[in-house]
Design a protein around this motif. Structure first.
Motif, mmCIF file in Angstrom:
data_model
loop_
_atom_site.group_PDB
_atom_site.id
_atom_site.type_symbol
_atom_site.label_atom_id
_atom_site.label_comp_id
_atom_site.label_asym_id
_atom_site.label_seq_id
_atom_site.Cartn_x
_atom_site.Cartn_y
_atom_site.Cartn_z
ATOM 1 N N MET A 236 -41.844 -42.771 -106.982
ATOM 2 C CA MET A 236 -41.441 -43.183 -105.650
ATOM 3 C C MET A 236 -40.172 -42.452 -105.191
ATOM 4 N N ILE A 237 -39.273 -42.178 -106.133
ATOM 5 C CA ILE A 237 -37.937 -41.736 -105.746
ATOM 6 C C ILE A 237 -37.603 -40.324 -106.237
ATOM 7 N N GLU A 238 -38.003 -40.015 -107.460
ATOM 8 C CA GLU A 238 -37.546 -38.760 -108.064
ATOM 9 C C GLU A 238 -38.460 -37.579 -107.735
ATOM 10 N N ILE A 239 -39.784 -37.818 -107.826
ATOM 11 C CA ILE A 239 -40.712 -36.691 -107.679
ATOM 12 C C ILE A 239 -40.801 -36.182 -106.231
ATOM 13 N N PRO A 240 -40.976 -37.079 -105.233
ATOM 14 C CA PRO A 240 -41.226 -36.542 -103.880
ATOM 15 C C PRO A 240 -40.172 -35.547 -103.380
ATOM 16 N N PRO A 241 -38.851 -35.836 -103.517
ATOM 17 C CA PRO A 241 -37.894 -34.867 -102.965
ATOM 18 C C PRO A 241 -37.971 -33.484 -103.637
ATOM 19 N N LYS A 242 -38.416 -33.447 -104.908
ATOM 20 C CA LYS A 242 -38.529 -32.168 -105.617
ATOM 21 C C LYS A 242 -39.449 -31.192 -104.913
ATOM 22 N N PHE A 243 -40.508 -31.755 -104.303
ATOM 23 C CA PHE A 243 -41.521 -30.880 -103.715
ATOM 24 C C PHE A 243 -41.563 -31.022 -102.188
ATOM 25 N N ALA A 244 -40.460 -31.527 -101.628
ATOM 26 C CA ALA A 244 -40.418 -31.723 -100.173
ATOM 27 C C ALA A 244 -40.492 -30.376 -99.466
ATOM 28 N N GLY A 245 -41.215 -30.366 -98.363
ATOM 29 C CA GLY A 245 -41.305 -29.161 -97.540
ATOM 30 C C GLY A 245 -42.286 -28.125 -98.048
ATOM 31 N N GLN A 246 -42.913 -28.389 -99.193
ATOM 32 C CA GLN A 246 -43.857 -27.410 -99.755
ATOM 33 C C GLN A 246 -45.248 -27.593 -99.170
ATOM 34 N N PRO A 247 -45.950 -26.504 -98.889
ATOM 35 C CA PRO A 247 -47.338 -26.660 -98.449
ATOM 36 C C PRO A 247 -48.216 -27.024 -99.639
ATOM 37 N N PRO A 248 -49.370 -27.629 -99.398
ATOM 38 C CA PRO A 248 -50.273 -27.968 -100.515
ATOM 39 C C PRO A 248 -50.827 -26.700 -101.170
ATOM 40 N N VAL A 249 -51.322 -26.835 -102.398
ATOM 41 C CA VAL A 249 -51.839 -25.666 -103.119
ATOM 42 C C VAL A 249 -53.364 -25.636 -103.166
ATOM 43 N N ASN A 250 -54.008 -26.730 -102.728
ATOM 44 C CA ASN A 250 -55.463 -26.773 -102.882
ATOM 45 C C ASN A 250 -56.127 -25.718 -101.990
ATOM 46 N N PRO A 251 -57.290 -25.206 -102.441
ATOM 47 C CA PRO A 251 -57.921 -24.095 -101.732
ATOM 48 C C PRO A 251 -58.303 -24.401 -100.289
ATOM 49 N N ASN A 252 -58.427 -25.671 -99.937
ATOM 50 C CA ASN A 252 -58.780 -26.028 -98.557
ATOM 51 C C ASN A 252 -57.595 -25.972 -97.611
ATOM 52 N N SER A 253 -56.393 -26.001 -98.188
ATOM 53 C CA SER A 253 -55.212 -26.191 -97.333
ATOM 54 C C SER A 253 -54.985 -25.004 -96.415
ATOM 55 N N ASN A 254 -55.428 -23.793 -96.823
ATOM 56 C CA ASN A 254 -55.283 -22.623 -95.950
ATOM 57 C C ASN A 254 -56.001 -22.836 -94.640
ATOM 58 N N LEU A 255 -57.126 -23.567 -94.753
ATOM 59 C CA LEU A 255 -57.926 -23.803 -93.553
ATOM 60 C C LEU A 255 -57.231 -24.775 -92.611
ATOM 61 N N ILE A 256 -56.480 -25.708 -93.215
ATOM 62 C CA ILE A 256 -55.824 -26.719 -92.373
ATOM 63 C C ILE A 256 -54.631 -26.095 -91.644
ATOM 64 N N MET B 39 -47.683 -27.205 -90.265
ATOM 65 C CA MET B 39 -46.377 -27.411 -90.897
ATOM 66 C C MET B 39 -46.505 -28.519 -91.942
ATOM 67 N N TRP B 40 -45.716 -28.430 -92.976
ATOM 68 C CA TRP B 40 -45.767 -29.441 -94.036
ATOM 69 C C TRP B 40 -44.377 -30.034 -94.213
ATOM 70 N N ALA B 41 -44.006 -30.885 -93.282
ATOM 71 C CA ALA B 41 -42.684 -31.501 -93.323
ATOM 72 C C ALA B 41 -42.649 -32.575 -94.400
ATOM 73 N N GLY B 42 -41.470 -32.810 -94.954
ATOM 74 C CA GLY B 42 -41.306 -33.868 -95.950
ATOM 75 C C GLY B 42 -42.280 -33.693 -97.096
ATOM 76 N N VAL B 43 -42.971 -34.768 -97.437
ATOM 77 C CA VAL B 43 -43.895 -34.689 -98.573
ATOM 78 C C VAL B 43 -45.355 -34.679 -98.118
ATOM 79 N N THR B 44 -45.587 -34.237 -96.881
ATOM 80 C CA THR B 44 -46.973 -34.232 -96.400
ATOM 81 C C THR B 44 -47.836 -33.266 -97.211
ATOM 82 N N GLY B 45 -47.233 -32.182 -97.724
ATOM 83 C CA GLY B 45 -47.990 -31.228 -98.543
ATOM 84 C C GLY B 45 -48.416 -31.864 -99.856
ATOM 85 N N LEU B 46 -47.466 -32.520 -100.503
ATOM 86 C CA LEU B 46 -47.754 -33.218 -101.763
ATOM 87 C C LEU B 46 -48.830 -34.288 -101.546
ATOM 88 N N ALA B 47 -48.670 -35.049 -100.467
ATOM 89 C CA ALA B 47 -49.642 -36.119 -100.167
ATOM 90 C C ALA B 47 -51.033 -35.530 -99.935
#
Ligand SMILES: [Zn+2]
Length: 446
Positions: free
Chosen positions: A154-174, A177-185
């Protein structure tokens, strides 16, 4: 340094805090951090937010230079109350303007140098989460490793990857912008879906669809089982189901109940629309035979359980209809479908003997594995096994993304492909664990 009285020591707008705390417990308010995993005695986030904030913000009486009269102090207090009342509202939890206003008051009262917060017994993590929301450096610990994982997730992991785009192969299609933890989610959703589809390939055949009375097939949502013991009345000997209520659906406009049909020493149930005020066959005082009415005390049921003579009976099937749930009579096909072999390997342990809190042991169910049906064990093991396959898949996908590969694990402070894959698998593992926990809690008996 002169001690300054804090707002919490003088007065709080309790009504607004209570109201916001109660609101948070209502179903249907949208995603809540508690959804990550069950934890006991969770504290409302609104109350934690209010307590932290008002423990840091000075009470106006601490500043007689600025607020010399009681009237002036009251007026300033009302201004602070107004900020707090907005701050605790659920809908404002992530409102940047309201948070900035609240943080500014903390900075003012702490000379721009707010203290770090440590919650040594953090449990579900409401306090460190809210400390972080208010811009404080938050630390948490707990003796229970599940609580520690909840706090990390809840607290430690999300900020580590904040602002990062997702890595899954579908994400290029989407794109986008990946603000906050939307990429991780987005990745948690993608790989969760991937796991579900893989699980379906492996064990989907164990979950047959069901036919309704018109011959139409439907996807099953749930199989409703009842535990049974043999009626002690020798003239009867019915395998008696222990059911709290014959009503299996109690929704506005849709009430459905089980109606028993007796066949020799067995009973089966047809499903009827409407209400049924009859008591079930078991309550806090004891049970009664569904066929002959003989009262049956808990000692007998417990002895039958310990002697491994307690059985289970499929009493109804809940399926997806065109307009919501439909209820269908149990049938042999679905009974046989549940009779699968136990998985070759699964974790097990003896349940702690503590009948006041968890009473299955007095019914002869002494190990964790006995709280699940074989099919549930197979499903849980399948999902658990799939986690390591998912981890590998995410690492592979992350290596082909822009993420820098530092080869370090999450626990070693990594931020690369391995750590990122472990982060996503933490959330997916929580999903599997939540299912196991719900099944365990459901197996509790009265
Ligand atoms: Zn009987």
């Amino acid at each position: 340094m002169e001690y300054k009285k804090k707002l919490i020591e003088v007065a709080l707008p309790l009504e607004a805090i209570n109201e916001a705390s109660a609101y948070e417990k209502m179903p249907g308010i949208g995603p809540h951090p508690r959804g990550i995993h069950l934890w006991w005695a969770r504290r409302p986030l609104a109350a934690a937010r209010a307590v932290i904030w008002s423990s840091l913000v000075d009470d106006p009486s601490s500043h007689p230079d600025q607020f010399p009269t009681e009237e002036a102090q009251n007026q300033e207090r009302q201004r602070l109350f107004a900020i707090l009342e907005k701050l605790v509202k659920w809908k404002n939890s992530n409102d940047p303007e309201i948070l900035a206003e609240a943080k500014a008051e903390i900075m003012k009262s702490t000379c721009g140098n707010p203290p770090a917060l440590l919650d040594p017994f953090a449990g579900g993590g409401a306090i460190p989460l809210e400390a972080q929301r208010l811009g404080l450096e938050a630390h948490a610990s707990d003796l229970n490793p599940v609580a520690v994982m909840i706090n990390k997730a809840m607290i430690e992991i999300p900020p580590k990857f904040a602002g990062q785009p997702p890595v899954n192969p579908n994400s290029n299609l989407i794109g986008g912008m990946w603000a906050g933890v939307t990429g991780l989610a987005e990745d948690v959703r993608y790989y969760g879906e991937w796991m579900k589809n893989e699980a379906f390939k492996r064990i989907g055949h164990l979950y047959p669809k069901v036919k309704d009375e018109h011959g139409q097939t439907h996807t099953v949502i749930a199989w409703i089982w009842a535990r049974t013991v043999k009626c002690p009345n020798p003239a009867c000997g019915c395998e008696m189901p222990l059911i709290h209520s014959f009503e299996i659906a109690k929704k506005k406009g849709k009430t459905v109940y089980l109606s028993p049909v007796f066949e020799d020493k067995k009973v089966r149930f047809t499903i009827k629309d409407g209400k049924n005020k009859d008591d079930g066959t078991v309550n806090r005082k004891g049970a009664s035979c569904i066929k002959c009415g003989t009262p049956v005390g808990f000692p007998y049921i417990r002895d039958e359980g310990k002697a491994k003579r307690m059985k289970k009976q499929l009493i109804a099937i809940v399926a997806e209809g065109r307009k919501g749930r439909i209820y269908i009579e149990a049938n042999d096909e679905h009974v046989f479908a549940a009779e699968v072999q136990k998985p070759s390997e699964y974790p097990d342990a003896q349940l702690p003997y503590n009948p006041r809190n968890f009473n299955t042991a007095i019914y002869g169910l002494e190990n964790f594995s006995e709280l699940f049906t074989n099919r549930q064990l197979v499903a849980l093991s399948t999902f658990s096994d799939l986690l390591s396959d998912t981890l590998k898949k995410i690492i592979d996908d992350a290596k082909t993304s822009d993420i820098e590969d530092d080869q370090l694990s999450l626990s070693d402070g990594g931020k690369g492909a391995l750590a990122y894959a472990q982060a996503i698998c933490t959330y997916l593992a929580f999903a599997v664990s939540s299912v196991a926990l719900k099944l365990i809690l459901k197996s509790q008996m009265r």
